[in-house]
Design a protein around this motif. Structure first.
Motif, PDB file in Angstrom:
ATOM      1  N   TYR A 209       0.985  -1.188  -0.102  1.00 30.69           N
ATOM      2  CA  TYR A 209       0.080  -0.091  -0.001  1.00 30.69           C
ATOM      3  C   TYR A 209       0.958   1.161  -0.016  1.00 30.69           C
ATOM      4  N   TRP A 211       2.730   4.041  -2.904  1.00 34.19           N
ATOM      5  CA  TRP A 211       2.051   5.044  -3.858  1.00 34.19           C
ATOM      6  C   TRP A 211       1.160   4.156  -4.908  1.00 34.19           C
ATOM      7  N   ALA A 263       2.456  -5.041  -5.739  1.00 31.81           N
ATOM      8  CA  ALA A 263       2.896  -3.469  -5.669  1.00 31.81           C
ATOM      9  C   ALA A 263       3.781  -3.125  -4.681  1.00 31.81           C
ATOM     10  N   GLY A 265       7.841  -3.724  -4.971  1.00 33.19           N
ATOM     11  CA  GLY A 265       9.170  -3.631  -5.180  1.00 33.19           C
ATOM     12  C   GLY A 265      10.089  -4.707  -4.401  1.00 33.19           C
ATOM     13  N   ALA A 287       2.408  -5.329 -10.606  1.00 35.93           N
ATOM     14  CA  ALA A 287       2.326  -4.011 -11.041  1.00 35.93           C
ATOM     15  C   ALA A 287       3.744  -3.551 -10.635  1.00 35.93           C
ATOM     16  N   GLY A 288       4.656  -4.303  -9.810  1.00 37.79           N
ATOM     17  CA  GLY A 288       5.897  -3.596  -9.534  1.00 37.79           C
ATOM     18  C   GLY A 288       6.859  -3.959 -10.501  1.00 37.79           C
ATOM     19  N   HIS A 341       1.482   4.195 -18.639  1.00 35.38           N
ATOM     20  CA  HIS A 341       0.452   5.237 -18.071  1.00 35.38           C
ATOM     21  C   HIS A 341      -0.056   6.098 -19.219  1.00 35.38           C
TER      22      HIS A 341
HETATM   23  P1  NAI Z   1       6.484   2.155  -2.254  1.00 32.71           P
HETATM   24  O1  NAI Z   1       7.928   2.043  -1.500  1.00 32.71           O
HETATM   25  O2  NAI Z   1       5.655   3.627  -1.970  1.00 32.71           O
HETATM   26  O3  NAI Z   1       5.697   0.994  -1.538  1.00 32.71           O
HETATM   27  C1  NAI Z   1       5.978  -0.278  -1.676  1.00 32.71           C
HETATM   28  C2  NAI Z   1       4.997  -0.863  -0.586  1.00 32.71           C
HETATM   29  O4  NAI Z   1       5.051  -2.146  -0.338  1.00 32.71           O
HETATM   30  C3  NAI Z   1       5.521  -0.495   0.879  1.00 32.71           C
HETATM   31  O5  NAI Z   1       4.310   0.211   1.553  1.00 32.71           O
HETATM   32  C4  NAI Z   1       5.929  -1.719   1.691  1.00 32.71           C
HETATM   33  O6  NAI Z   1       5.805  -1.625   3.265  1.00 32.71           O
HETATM   34  C5  NAI Z   1       5.043  -2.766   0.834  1.00 32.71           C
HETATM   35  N1  NAI Z   1       5.741  -4.055   1.073  1.00 32.71           N
HETATM   36  C6  NAI Z   1       6.874  -4.151   0.904  1.00 32.71           C
HETATM   37  N2  NAI Z   1       7.102  -5.473   1.270  1.00 32.71           N
HETATM   38  C7  NAI Z   1       6.033  -6.225   1.557  1.00 32.71           C
HETATM   39  C8  NAI Z   1       5.378  -7.505   1.570  1.00 32.71           C
HETATM   40  N3  NAI Z   1       6.257  -8.528   1.799  1.00 32.71           N
HETATM   41  N4  NAI Z   1       4.185  -7.579   1.695  1.00 32.71           N
HETATM   42  C9  NAI Z   1       3.208  -6.503   1.570  1.00 32.71           C
HETATM   43  N5  NAI Z   1       3.734  -5.073   1.669  1.00 32.71           N
HETATM   44  C10 NAI Z   1       5.048  -4.973   1.279  1.00 32.71           C
HETATM   45  O7  NAI Z   1       6.964   1.804  -3.653  1.00 32.71           O
HETATM   46  P2  NAI Z   1       5.822   2.196  -4.867  1.00 32.71           P
HETATM   47  O8  NAI Z   1       6.364   3.708  -5.396  1.00 32.71           O
HETATM   48  O9  NAI Z   1       4.479   1.768  -4.503  1.00 32.71           O
HETATM   49  O10 NAI Z   1       6.522   1.295  -6.036  1.00 32.71           O
HETATM   50  C11 NAI Z   1       6.157  -0.055  -5.680  1.00 32.71           C
HETATM   51  C12 NAI Z   1       6.867  -1.150  -7.001  1.00 32.71           C
HETATM   52  O11 NAI Z   1       6.092  -0.331  -8.249  1.00 32.71           O
HETATM   53  C13 NAI Z   1       8.192  -0.657  -7.283  1.00 32.71           C
HETATM   54  O12 NAI Z   1       9.056  -1.979  -7.911  1.00 32.71           O
HETATM   55  C14 NAI Z   1       8.353   0.326  -8.425  1.00 32.71           C
HETATM   56  O13 NAI Z   1       9.504   0.631  -8.993  1.00 32.71           O
HETATM   57  C15 NAI Z   1       7.251   0.069  -9.304  1.00 32.71           C
HETATM   58  N6  NAI Z   1       6.481   0.927 -10.100  1.00 32.71           N
HETATM   59  C16 NAI Z   1       5.822   0.537 -11.060  1.00 32.71           C
HETATM   60  C17 NAI Z   1       5.046   1.419 -11.992  1.00 32.71           C
HETATM   61  C18 NAI Z   1       4.366   0.603 -13.107  1.00 32.71           C
HETATM   62  O14 NAI Z   1       4.130   1.442 -14.202  1.00 32.71           O
HETATM   63  N7  NAI Z   1       3.829  -0.493 -12.887  1.00 32.71           N
HETATM   64  C19 NAI Z   1       5.058   2.693 -11.904  1.00 32.71           C
HETATM   65  C20 NAI Z   1       5.759   2.964 -10.650  1.00 32.71           C
HETATM   66  C21 NAI Z   1       6.515   2.086  -9.686  1.00 32.71           C
END
Ligand code: NAI
Length: 410
Positions: A209, A211, A263, A265, A287-288, A341
């Motif tokens: 949860y 961004w 989502a 990373g 979506a990560g 996007h």
């Molecule tokens: P963020 O750091 O804001 O959020 C990631 C969340 O995942 C954090 O709240 C964290 O606590 C949670 N998390 C970590 N391990 C977990 C687990 N084992 N179980 C449940 N939750 C867990 O990162 P953001 O910006 O949301 O990005 C997430 C991924 O999406 C990254 O890989 C990023 O590069 C990618 N991304 C993908 C896009 C797309 O077009 N599909 C666009 C932007 C980012």
């Protein structure tokens, strides 16, 4: 030098480039300004980004600003081949959809082989390759996504970062919009194109949860789904709870969910043991950035049978006799099964990229080997331009209000 799928697609690519450009006013206004002053004149710029119609608008802007751009795709499955064909009429491109891991690495190597002086990357594969090769002559770079910034900050912490990097992802005008609204919308675009299934009333489990997760959960709810959030950060879990979502562990949610979206990373946030417990017909979507969030490796090892039942949908027969469906091979589904996007979102991310490239080029001598944020004045400039492009007017604080804000004394 170029290697792409099919040059004959360039007409379609040019039409898509023009469509995106017409919806990216923030970036095109910058492009017009810098086409006159040409702040990147002669700069050899290595770029590794998803080759989408929005990226073609950034490449156009960089070329107009004088840069000598060489481009590779940022994912083996995300390249839009018509865009690669169009861009190859303007510069060297190494990108096509459906690469093997080896071909993907080769393309990045080709970009590095042109001896770039500066890099723009999404996910840090190009930065990492430059570090592994101990490439010389790179003065700095920028990074587009959360996962890439995480990798570069780890290099910085180990004292191994070789040049300054601007973390474009960390600009508020990037992550608050691209990660949330961009991924929220385009992930469901990908899910609907791939499956064509109804989402209303369906139990959707969003893992993470941050961004991206917030955007995915918000749009799932908007489509009428019943949404459960899985988090490991107590503050984010609390936020999801007060935002009105069910909050659960992956072990619990695995029994209930029909559609799962990761989502985070992080790796293996849907472990194989969770997949084993899922209902017949459960759908798995990532979506990560990397294809590590669902434990696809173990899933494929244990699978009795894997069959592509629709484009971007693999049916996986489990030892239990149940079947689950994996979208886009566990890769970034909004870019593989849809177009990434919308341009109105990418105009902000890429305006930040454009300005980061110019700042690095002009200031790298004064910068340290660190990961820098985007300065607030740049963020504000991007936000103002985006508001203008969307036809939204705002006021500014009066002199009296500015004084009030800073004049409080004991
Ligand atoms: P963020 O750091 O804001 O959020 C990631 C969340 O995942 C954090 O709240 C964290 O606590 C949670 N998390 C970590 N391990 C977990 C687990 N084992 N179980 C449940 N939750 C867990 O990162 P953001 O910006 O949301 O990005 C997430 C991924 O999406 C990254 O890989 C990023 O590069 C990618 N991304 C993908 C896009 C797309 O077009 N599909 C666009 C932007 C980012």
């Amino acid at each position: 030098m170029t290697k792409i799928a099919d040059q004959k697609l360039s007409g379609s690519g040019e039409r898509n480039f023009r469509w995106a450009k017409a919806h990216m006013g923030t970036l095109t206004t910058l492009a017009e300004k810098y086409a006159k002053s040409r702040p990147l004149e002669g700069l050899k710029l290595g770029v590794c980004l998803h080759v989408t119609k929005e990226t073609s608008v950034l490449i156009d802007a960089l070329l107009l600003a004088g840069a000598d751009v060489k481009l590779a795709g940022a994912n083996p499955l995300s390249t839009q081949d018509d865009i690669a064909a169009y861009l190859s009429t303007r510069t060297d491109v190494w990108a096509w959809r459906g690469q093997s891991a080896k071909e993907y690495g080769w393309c990045i190597g080709e970009v590095l082989g042109t001896h770039p002086e500066q890099l723009i990357d999404d996910g840090a594969d190009l930065h990492v390759a430059a570090h592994v090769a101990r490439a010389r002559g790179i003065a700095g770079g920028s990074e587009e996504t959360t996962t890439g910034v995480m990798r570069l900050k780890a290099l910085e912490a180990q004292g191994k970062l070789r040049y300054p990097v601007i973390a474009v992802n960390d600009a508020r005008t990037k992550f608050m919009f691209d990660n949330r609204y961009g991924t929220g919308q385009s992930t469901f675009d990908g899910i609907m194109r791939a499956t064509a299934l109804l989402l209303a009333g369906v139990k959707v489990v969003v893992v993470g949860y941050g961004w991206v997760g917030k955007g995915v959960a918000m749009r799932a709810r908007g489509l009428g789904a019943r949404v459960t959030v899985v988090e490991v950060d107590p503050v984010k879990a609390l936020e999801a709870h007060l935002d009105g979502f069910e909050v659960s562990s992956i072990e619990e949610a695995a029994n209930e969910g029909v559609l799962f979206v990761t989502a985070t990373g992080q790796k293996n946030v849907i472990p194989y043991e969770a997949v084993e417990r899922m209902k017949e017909g459960a759908i798995l979507v990532n979506a990560g950035h990397f294809d590590v969030e669902i434990d696809v490796k173990t899933l494929m090892k244990k699978a009795k049978k894997v069959k592509e039942v629709r484009p971007n949908v693999d049916e996986i027969a489990l030892p239990s006799g149940r079947r689950v469906y994996l979208l886009a091979k566990g890769r970034i589904a909004n870019l593989v099964a849809a177009e990434g996007h919308p341009p109105e979102v990418m105009q902000m991310s890429f305006a930040n990229q454009m300005m980061a490239a110019i700042r690095i080029h002009s200031e790298h001598d004064e910068m340290e080997k660190k990961v820098y944020g985007v300065p607030r004045d740049l963020e504000d400039e991007v936000a103002r331009a985006a508001l203008k492009s969307m036809g939204v007017a705002i006021g500014s604080p009066t002199q009296e209000q500015k004084l009030y804000a800073r004049s409080w004394k004991l």
